[in-house]
Design a protein around this motif. Structure first.
Motif, PDB file in Angstrom:
ATOM      1  N   ILE A 181      -2.539   3.335  -6.918  1.00  0.00           N
ATOM      2  CA  ILE A 181      -3.264   4.557  -6.556  1.00  0.00           C
ATOM      3  C   ILE A 181      -4.288   4.252  -5.475  1.00  0.00           C
ATOM      4  O   ILE A 181      -4.405   4.989  -4.490  1.00  0.00           O
ATOM      5  CB  ILE A 181      -3.928   5.199  -7.793  1.00  0.00           C
ATOM      6  CG1 ILE A 181      -2.855   5.715  -8.769  1.00  0.00           C
ATOM      7  CG2 ILE A 181      -4.863   6.336  -7.381  1.00  0.00           C
ATOM      8  CD1 ILE A 181      -3.385   6.137 -10.127  1.00  0.00           C
ATOM      9  N   ASP A 182      -5.033   3.151  -5.621  1.00  0.00           N
ATOM     10  CA  ASP A 182      -6.001   2.747  -4.594  1.00  0.00           C
ATOM     11  C   ASP A 182      -5.329   2.622  -3.227  1.00  0.00           C
ATOM     12  O   ASP A 182      -5.844   3.124  -2.230  1.00  0.00           O
ATOM     13  CB  ASP A 182      -6.646   1.404  -4.944  1.00  0.00           C
ATOM     14  CG  ASP A 182      -7.901   1.535  -5.780  1.00  0.00           C
ATOM     15  OD1 ASP A 182      -8.556   2.592  -5.729  1.00  0.00           O
ATOM     16  OD2 ASP A 182      -8.238   0.559  -6.473  1.00  0.00           O
ATOM     17  N   ALA A 183      -4.180   1.952  -3.183  1.00  0.00           N
ATOM     18  CA  ALA A 183      -3.478   1.734  -1.921  1.00  0.00           C
ATOM     19  C   ALA A 183      -3.000   3.052  -1.319  1.00  0.00           C
ATOM     20  O   ALA A 183      -3.137   3.282  -0.117  1.00  0.00           O
ATOM     21  CB  ALA A 183      -2.305   0.776  -2.128  1.00  0.00           C
ATOM     22  N   LEU A 184      -2.446   3.929  -2.144  1.00  0.00           N
ATOM     23  CA  LEU A 184      -1.969   5.226  -1.651  1.00  0.00           C
ATOM     24  C   LEU A 184      -3.122   6.109  -1.184  1.00  0.00           C
ATOM     25  O   LEU A 184      -3.007   6.809  -0.175  1.00  0.00           O
ATOM     26  CB  LEU A 184      -1.152   5.941  -2.722  1.00  0.00           C
ATOM     27  CG  LEU A 184       0.239   5.368  -2.985  1.00  0.00           C
ATOM     28  CD1 LEU A 184       0.829   5.980  -4.242  1.00  0.00           C
ATOM     29  CD2 LEU A 184       1.150   5.592  -1.789  1.00  0.00           C
ATOM     30  N   LEU A 185      -4.223   6.070  -1.901  1.00  0.00           N
ATOM     31  CA  LEU A 185      -5.397   6.830  -1.485  1.00  0.00           C
ATOM     32  C   LEU A 185      -5.870   6.357  -0.117  1.00  0.00           C
ATOM     33  O   LEU A 185      -6.150   7.164   0.771  1.00  0.00           O
ATOM     34  CB  LEU A 185      -6.518   6.708  -2.518  1.00  0.00           C
ATOM     35  CG  LEU A 185      -6.338   7.499  -3.806  1.00  0.00           C
ATOM     36  CD1 LEU A 185      -7.299   6.999  -4.877  1.00  0.00           C
ATOM     37  CD2 LEU A 185      -6.545   8.989  -3.547  1.00  0.00           C
ATOM     38  N   ALA A 186      -5.949   5.061   0.071  1.00  0.00           N
ATOM     39  CA  ALA A 186      -6.388   4.513   1.353  1.00  0.00           C
ATOM     40  C   ALA A 186      -5.415   4.904   2.464  1.00  0.00           C
ATOM     41  O   ALA A 186      -5.826   5.298   3.558  1.00  0.00           O
ATOM     42  CB  ALA A 186      -6.513   2.994   1.263  1.00  0.00           C
TER      43      ALA A 186
END
Length: 114
Positions: A46-51
């Protein structure tokens, strides 16, 4: 205007509309991990997709969490709270399901502001 990110065979990972990012369900790749481990792996995704889509976890609005074993919910909560500080927690529902796929213990769906 609708903007779509990361097309797969059956969906887009994220769809944006009116400044809100809607994520498809995410599961862990390493199915040998326990509930806490799978949750932590999904949170990193989720962190990677948000970024990648121009947002961050402090802009999460809501989460739907599907788990196949309520006895392991404490592990999920531990990983969730290690990932998210208490002052930025989104709304959340945790739903027990009979099956998520072979050795899949948890699936998370989130929405976030852009």
């Amino acid at each position: 205007m609708i903007k779509r990110y990361i097309q797969t065979k059956i969906n887009h990972r994220v769809v944006e509309y009116n400044g809100v990012l809607y994520f498809g369900g995410l599961v862990a790749d390493d199915k040998t991990k326990d509930m806490k481990g799978q949750t932590a792996e999904i949170c990193a995704k989720i962190d990677a997709l948000l970024a990648e889509t121009g947002s961050s976890k402090d802009k999460l609005l809501t989460a739907m969490i599907y788990i196949s074993d309520f006895d392991a919910k404490d592990g999920m909560n531990d990983a969730w709270l290690e990932w998210l500080p208490g002052d930025i927690l989104p709304t959340r529902a945790t739903i027990g399901v009979a099956e998520l796929g072979k050795d899949t213990l948890i699936e998370i769906v989130v929405s976030a502001a852009k």
